[in-house]
Design a protein around this motif. Structure first.
Motif, PDB file in Angstrom:
ATOM      1  N   THR A  22      -0.638  -2.763  50.344  1.00  0.00           N
ATOM      2  CA  THR A  22      -1.713  -1.728  50.326  1.00  0.00           C
ATOM      3  C   THR A  22      -2.613  -2.382  49.116  1.00  0.00           C
ATOM      4  OG1 THR A  22      -0.243   0.072  50.951  1.00  0.00           O
ATOM      5  CG2 THR A  22      -2.188   0.693  49.575  1.00  0.00           C
ATOM      6  N   VAL A  23      -2.120  -2.736  48.104  1.00  0.00           N
ATOM      7  CA  VAL A  23      -3.215  -3.397  47.160  1.00  0.00           C
ATOM      8  C   VAL A  23      -4.044  -4.411  47.649  1.00  0.00           C
ATOM      9  CG1 VAL A  23      -3.261  -4.665  44.992  1.00  0.00           C
ATOM     10  CG2 VAL A  23      -1.707  -2.842  45.202  1.00  0.00           C
ATOM     11  N   GLU A  24      -3.519  -5.207  48.671  1.00  0.00           N
ATOM     12  CA  GLU A  24      -4.252  -6.428  49.348  1.00  0.00           C
ATOM     13  C   GLU A  24      -5.096  -5.865  50.059  1.00  0.00           C
ATOM     14  OE1 GLU A  24      -3.527 -10.454  51.738  1.00  0.00           O
ATOM     15  OE2 GLU A  24      -1.884  -9.475  51.308  1.00  0.00           O
ATOM     16  N   ALA A  25      -4.784  -4.987  51.026  1.00  0.00           N
ATOM     17  CA  ALA A  25      -5.930  -4.325  51.884  1.00  0.00           C
ATOM     18  C   ALA A  25      -6.785  -3.709  51.124  1.00  0.00           C
ATOM     19  CB  ALA A  25      -5.027  -3.334  52.619  1.00  0.00           C
ATOM     20  N   LEU A  29     -10.891  -4.431  51.453  1.00  0.00           N
ATOM     21  CA  LEU A  29     -11.780  -3.522  51.717  1.00  0.00           C
ATOM     22  C   LEU A  29     -12.969  -3.241  50.716  1.00  0.00           C
ATOM     23  CD1 LEU A  29     -12.696  -0.995  53.673  1.00  0.00           C
ATOM     24  CD2 LEU A  29     -11.102   0.462  52.430  1.00  0.00           C
ATOM     25  N   SER A  30     -12.558  -3.555  49.444  1.00  0.00           N
ATOM     26  CA  SER A  30     -13.441  -3.499  48.240  1.00  0.00           C
ATOM     27  C   SER A  30     -14.432  -4.756  48.528  1.00  0.00           C
ATOM     28  CB  SER A  30     -12.780  -3.546  47.033  1.00  0.00           C
ATOM     29  OG  SER A  30     -13.666  -3.646  46.068  1.00  0.00           O
ATOM     30  N   LYS A  31     -13.747  -5.915  48.797  1.00  0.00           N
ATOM     31  CA  LYS A  31     -14.751  -7.152  48.755  1.00  0.00           C
ATOM     32  C   LYS A  31     -15.535  -7.138  49.660  1.00  0.00           C
ATOM     33  CE  LYS A  31     -14.196 -12.201  49.456  1.00  0.00           C
ATOM     34  NZ  LYS A  31     -13.153 -13.286  49.362  1.00  0.00           N
ATOM     35  N   PHE A 106     -20.024   3.637  54.705  1.00  0.00           N
ATOM     36  CA  PHE A 106     -18.836   2.406  54.250  1.00  0.00           C
ATOM     37  C   PHE A 106     -18.453   3.029  52.941  1.00  0.00           C
ATOM     38  CE2 PHE A 106     -18.130  -2.439  54.377  1.00  0.00           C
ATOM     39  CZ  PHE A 106     -17.011  -2.135  54.054  1.00  0.00           C
ATOM     40  N   THR A 107     -19.372   3.340  52.110  1.00  0.00           N
ATOM     41  CA  THR A 107     -18.852   3.420  50.635  1.00  0.00           C
ATOM     42  C   THR A 107     -18.024   4.838  50.490  1.00  0.00           C
ATOM     43  OG1 THR A 107     -21.070   2.782  49.764  1.00  0.00           O
ATOM     44  CG2 THR A 107     -20.065   4.280  48.448  1.00  0.00           C
ATOM     45  N   LEU A 108     -18.464   5.633  51.107  1.00  0.00           N
ATOM     46  CA  LEU A 108     -17.575   6.985  51.275  1.00  0.00           C
ATOM     47  C   LEU A 108     -16.002   6.818  51.936  1.00  0.00           C
ATOM     48  CD1 LEU A 108     -20.124   9.591  52.318  1.00  0.00           C
ATOM     49  CD2 LEU A 108     -19.386   9.281  49.993  1.00  0.00           C
ATOM     50  N   LEU A 109     -16.079   6.014  52.800  1.00  0.00           N
ATOM     51  CA  LEU A 109     -14.774   5.729  53.434  1.00  0.00           C
ATOM     52  C   LEU A 109     -13.881   4.745  52.486  1.00  0.00           C
ATOM     53  CD1 LEU A 109     -13.690   4.776  56.907  1.00  0.00           C
ATOM     54  CD2 LEU A 109     -13.076   3.228  55.118  1.00  0.00           C
ATOM     55  N   GLU A 110     -14.576   3.878  51.683  1.00  0.00           N
ATOM     56  CA  GLU A 110     -13.614   3.042  50.934  1.00  0.00           C
ATOM     57  C   GLU A 110     -13.245   3.790  49.703  1.00  0.00           C
ATOM     58  OE1 GLU A 110     -13.256   0.526  47.256  1.00  0.00           O
ATOM     59  OE2 GLU A 110     -14.688   2.053  47.372  1.00  0.00           O
ATOM     60  N   ARG A 111     -14.020   4.713  49.232  1.00  0.00           N
ATOM     61  CA  ARG A 111     -13.829   5.694  47.969  1.00  0.00           C
ATOM     62  C   ARG A 111     -12.599   6.537  48.472  1.00  0.00           C
ATOM     63  NH1 ARG A 111     -12.254   5.496  43.633  1.00  0.00           N
ATOM     64  NH2 ARG A 111     -13.363   3.653  43.745  1.00  0.00           N
ATOM     65  N   GLU A 112     -12.700   7.285  49.768  1.00  0.00           N
ATOM     66  CA  GLU A 112     -11.660   7.899  50.216  1.00  0.00           C
ATOM     67  C   GLU A 112     -10.492   7.218  50.428  1.00  0.00           C
ATOM     68  OE1 GLU A 112     -10.592  11.015  53.856  1.00  0.00           O
ATOM     69  OE2 GLU A 112     -12.584  10.103  53.799  1.00  0.00           O
ATOM     70  N   ALA A 113     -10.369   5.895  50.765  1.00  0.00           N
ATOM     71  CA  ALA A 113      -9.034   5.215  51.123  1.00  0.00           C
ATOM     72  C   ALA A 113      -8.256   4.823  49.562  1.00  0.00           C
ATOM     73  CB  ALA A 113      -9.481   3.864  51.616  1.00  0.00           C
ATOM     74  N   VAL A 114      -9.471   4.508  48.587  1.00  0.00           N
ATOM     75  CA  VAL A 114      -9.060   4.229  47.347  1.00  0.00           C
ATOM     76  C   VAL A 114      -8.229   5.539  46.917  1.00  0.00           C
ATOM     77  CG1 VAL A 114      -9.535   3.757  44.930  1.00  0.00           C
ATOM     78  CG2 VAL A 114     -10.292   2.336  46.686  1.00  0.00           C
ATOM     79  N   ASN A 115      -9.058   6.762  46.822  1.00  0.00           N
ATOM     80  CA  ASN A 115      -8.476   7.975  46.227  1.00  0.00           C
ATOM     81  C   ASN A 115      -6.838   8.453  47.018  1.00  0.00           C
ATOM     82  OD1 ASN A 115     -10.611   8.393  44.666  1.00  0.00           O
ATOM     83  ND2 ASN A 115     -11.652   9.687  45.984  1.00  0.00           N
ATOM     84  N   GLN A 116      -7.095   8.100  48.319  1.00  0.00           N
ATOM     85  CA  GLN A 116      -5.739   8.670  49.025  1.00  0.00           C
ATOM     86  C   GLN A 116      -4.511   7.601  49.004  1.00  0.00           C
ATOM     87  OE1 GLN A 116      -6.149  10.071  53.012  1.00  0.00           O
ATOM     88  NE2 GLN A 116      -7.905  11.485  52.352  1.00  0.00           N
ATOM     89  N   SER A 122      -9.314   1.965  41.231  1.00  0.00           N
ATOM     90  CA  SER A 122     -10.124   0.741  41.930  1.00  0.00           C
ATOM     91  C   SER A 122      -9.759  -0.428  41.164  1.00  0.00           C
ATOM     92  CB  SER A 122     -11.623   1.099  41.842  1.00  0.00           C
ATOM     93  OG  SER A 122     -12.090   2.206  42.344  1.00  0.00           O
ATOM     94  N   HIS A 123     -10.022  -1.478  42.247  1.00  0.00           N
ATOM     95  CA  HIS A 123      -9.804  -2.784  41.593  1.00  0.00           C
ATOM     96  C   HIS A 123      -8.524  -3.314  41.312  1.00  0.00           C
ATOM     97  CE1 HIS A 123     -14.359  -2.248  41.420  1.00  0.00           C
ATOM     98  NE2 HIS A 123     -14.416  -3.251  41.929  1.00  0.00           N
ATOM     99  N   LEU A 124      -7.409  -2.649  41.788  1.00  0.00           N
ATOM    100  CA  LEU A 124      -6.007  -3.158  41.587  1.00  0.00           C
ATOM    101  C   LEU A 124      -5.806  -4.430  41.850  1.00  0.00           C
ATOM    102  CD1 LEU A 124      -4.279   0.256  42.766  1.00  0.00           C
ATOM    103  CD2 LEU A 124      -4.715  -0.530  40.285  1.00  0.00           C
TER     104      LEU A 124
END
Length: 153
Positions: A22-25, A29-31, A106-116, A122-124
């Motif tokens: 999950t951290v890698e995924a 996504l962040s990259k 894309f920004t909203l989806l990435e934030r939602e994925a990190v939140n959930q 972020s940036h783990l």
């Protein structure tokens, strides 16, 4: 992962139960999102450079008229100055469409994925990479900025 007294702050520590995968995924996504940020910057450069060129045409038209070439001045003014860069679009409209259609979702989806998936942390991936690569105890390899935010000496 081994933790030290000067390890990452809580916002950059992996929550309990979050897997390596999950951290890698989330890192991937962040990259990808960071790459779109760069693309967006290039799009704004395109927008500003094209707008600057269009404004510079005023001077070219004036110089062509002064040089005795009114037909060329008229052509530049009527055929190029203020012209759409793609059918129906000036560059600001391209920037707006990119933001609305791609970048913002894309920004909203990435934030939602990190939140959930990582409790909003972020940036783990990068924080854990930093822990693996830094020299513990070295004054220029601390995990966090100093509390007083003084520059390195």
């Amino acid at each position: 992962m081994e933790m030290h007294d000067d390890g990452p702050d809580r916002a950059h520590q992996r929550p309990e139960g979050v897997s390596d995968e999950t951290v890698e995924a989330l890192g991937a996504l962040s990259k990808a999102l960071e790459t779109t940020e760069r693309a967006r910057g290039h799009l704004y450069s395109f927008h500003q450079l094209t707008g600057t060129a269009d404004l510079q045409l005023d001077h070219a038209v004036e110089l062509l008229r002064r040089a005795g070439h009114p037909r060329w001045a008229d052509r530049v003014q009527s055929e190029i100055l203020g012209r759409n860069v793609i059918p129906g679009h000036w560059t600001f409209q391209i920037v707006e469409a990119y933001d609305l259609t791609y970048h913002r979702p894309f920004t909203l989806l990435e934030r939602e994925a990190v939140n959930q998936l990582a409790q909003g942390r972020s940036h783990l991936y990068e924080a854990e990479m930093k822990e693996r690569r830094r020299t513990v105890g070295h004054p220029h390899h601390t995990a966090r900025p100093p509390d007083n935010h003084q520059p390195y000496e």
